[in-house]
Design a protein around this motif. Sequence first.
Motif, PDB file in Angstrom:
ATOM      1  N   UNK A 158       0.823  -1.213   0.000  1.00  0.00           N
ATOM      2  CA  UNK A 158       0.000   0.000   0.000  1.00  0.00           C
ATOM      3  C   UNK A 158       0.854   1.258   0.000  1.00  0.00           C
ATOM      4  N   UNK A 159       1.923   1.252   0.765  1.00  0.00           N
ATOM      5  CA  UNK A 159       2.774   2.443   0.858  1.00  0.00           C
ATOM      6  C   UNK A 159       3.548   2.701  -0.424  1.00  0.00           C
ATOM      7  N   UNK A 160       3.575   1.714  -1.338  1.00  0.00           N
ATOM      8  CA  UNK A 160       4.272   1.898  -2.614  1.00  0.00           C
ATOM      9  C   UNK A 160       3.317   1.959  -3.805  1.00  0.00           C
ATOM     10  N   UNK A 161       2.021   2.035  -3.552  1.00  0.00           N
ATOM     11  CA  UNK A 161       1.049   2.083  -4.646  1.00  0.00           C
ATOM     12  C   UNK A 161       1.266   3.304  -5.542  1.00  0.00           C
ATOM     13  N   UNK A 162       1.817   4.364  -4.991  1.00  0.00           N
ATOM     14  CA  UNK A 162       1.988   5.600  -5.766  1.00  0.00           C
ATOM     15  C   UNK A 162       2.971   5.423  -6.914  1.00  0.00           C
ATOM     16  N   UNK A 189      -3.611   4.923  -7.263  1.00  0.00           N
ATOM     17  CA  UNK A 189      -2.417   4.430  -7.960  1.00  0.00           C
ATOM     18  C   UNK A 189      -2.223   5.275  -9.224  1.00  0.00           C
ATOM     19  N   UNK A 190      -1.637   6.438  -9.103  1.00  0.00           N
ATOM     20  CA  UNK A 190      -1.566   7.377 -10.234  1.00  0.00           C
ATOM     21  C   UNK A 190      -0.730   6.895 -11.412  1.00  0.00           C
ATOM     22  N   UNK A 191       0.203   5.932 -11.191  1.00  0.00           N
ATOM     23  CA  UNK A 191       1.054   5.473 -12.281  1.00  0.00           C
ATOM     24  C   UNK A 191       0.652   4.099 -12.816  1.00  0.00           C
ATOM     25  N   UNK A 192      -0.347   3.476 -12.213  1.00  0.00           N
ATOM     26  CA  UNK A 192      -0.693   2.097 -12.552  1.00  0.00           C
ATOM     27  C   UNK A 192      -1.253   2.001 -13.976  1.00  0.00           C
ATOM     28  N   UNK A 193      -0.618   1.130 -14.791  1.00  0.00           N
ATOM     29  CA  UNK A 193      -1.050   0.924 -16.172  1.00  0.00           C
ATOM     30  C   UNK A 193      -1.705  -0.443 -16.363  1.00  0.00           C
ATOM     31  N   UNK A 214      -8.826   6.774  -8.449  1.00  0.00           N
ATOM     32  CA  UNK A 214      -7.768   7.570  -9.076  1.00  0.00           C
ATOM     33  C   UNK A 214      -6.681   6.648  -9.609  1.00  0.00           C
ATOM     34  N   UNK A 215      -6.819   6.274 -10.877  1.00  0.00           N
ATOM     35  CA  UNK A 215      -5.795   5.515 -11.591  1.00  0.00           C
ATOM     36  C   UNK A 215      -5.857   5.951 -13.051  1.00  0.00           C
TER      37      UNK A 215
END
Length: 535
Positions: A158-162, A189-193, A214-215
Amino acid sequence: MRADEDALRAAVSKMALSVGTPLDLYDAFELTRTKIHALVTETLQSVAADLNRTNPLFRLPPEILCYIASYLPLTGRVRAALVCRRWRSTILSASSLWTRLTISLAIRAPIWNAALDVLFARSAGQPLSLVLQIWYDEGWGDNEDTQSAVRRVAHIVRSNMFRLRSLSLQIPAADEMHDYWACVLTTPAPMLERFFLHCTDNPSGVPTTLLGDHAPALTNLCIDYIPLPTPMPRVFQALTILHCDCFDDWTLPAIASLKHLKKLTISSWRPLSSPTVCPQSIDLFLVGSEPTCVERTVIQACFPHVKSIRYSLYHAYEDDALDILSRALNTADEVTSLFVRWSKTLGTVPWEGTLPGRGTVALAIEVNSTLLAVDVMPQWFLTYLDSPAVLERFTSHLETATVTEEVWLLLMFVGAPRLKEASILLDEHKDYGESPLFSSKLRSAGAIRGKPALTTLRLSCQQRPPVQRHRTIAISAVLLARQIQCICAGRRKLSILILRDIVIDGTKELENLVEVIRHEDSIYCADTEALESWT
């Protein structure tokens, strides 16, 4: 080496004389032993350093070492870092090597609890690709250490989801375990593709605020053994690739709302009563026993603008195989190119298991540069082709063909007046003289039909997956001449003969049969790259 021994002997003698007459002989002995141990360790390290300086393996430039290590799995990278101090320093300091992590949590969860922090830190804040599998065990409910470790792992994720770019979670849906991941699944997860979510036991719904709504970069989603949420969450609206576990009246409207969808994989198809139509122009992938048996007219009624329909026959029964192949390959366009090659399994569905006699490799079939069928058993395709009407459709306008040895033996005696380029993927033989492809009986039989337009023939020594080792074989020019004589039937010379991963044993027999002989290495050929799994 002799000088090191003399220095060590002199140092020991000096230390022994310097001890004097202490009151406590035990302390004197311990002091001497400690000094000797330190001196021996220093000497061994010096010798090892001298040996390493003369070893080419340990003089690899850091860039090349990191490039090689990038092809290793996580455990391989960890082991490579233990080879020597130089390798350890190089590999651990290369943050790009630690941006792809594949971790399986079971009974050793407490070990990963301690290691994850270190592994995540090594990536130095770069975007991450994480595959995390959690195998639920009946004893976990009574094991507080294991539960605490899993809870800690969930907190780290969770702490690395960003900074996660790709996330694959295989988690149990049991209440006492699924709660560990509720916060993870609702974290932005703003960077999750790419996001893959799979439940290993009881189906469970996804949170209503999945990924914290927010993804913005999410374009590839695979939800397995979990109902697709309806209506679709806002974070799914930019999806271009979707793997839907179940296709029914409930999920059809949700899929129809995805305006940017380009690829859809369906692994389960329920009877439909809804008149909803999906307006997207998509490539449709059908896997599992249910979707592949749906009539093409039903599929086109739901997807009137579908660009292509692609079938996996991994879960097909032999009685249904020919019907499925007919639906998959019976395109309205004229067949101008055919590409048949070996591939690893691409369309497995976990809950359907493995049918008897089904291996890990099968045929993948492309028609007119479009992949239409995968996981096809060789005998099924040969049976499908063994029909005058089918052969006529596949050969009358065929211009380029890449086929396996068995398929070529079927096609070579059929008239293909427009065939200009053919590639044959050779099977592996201990003695190629025993292969039917190079039999001395082919010459008279081949003269019946011939291939008058053929100008280029490629013979390729490609192995069946999952074997990936590179090899080169030698084939006698006498054997090659038999196949060429059979094809050309004495009419003219073959313009170009291309040998991929093959060397010729002698060339005299080919001088009057071939104008140009070329050699290729499969390592540098794009058409030998493995296909990506559909599921």
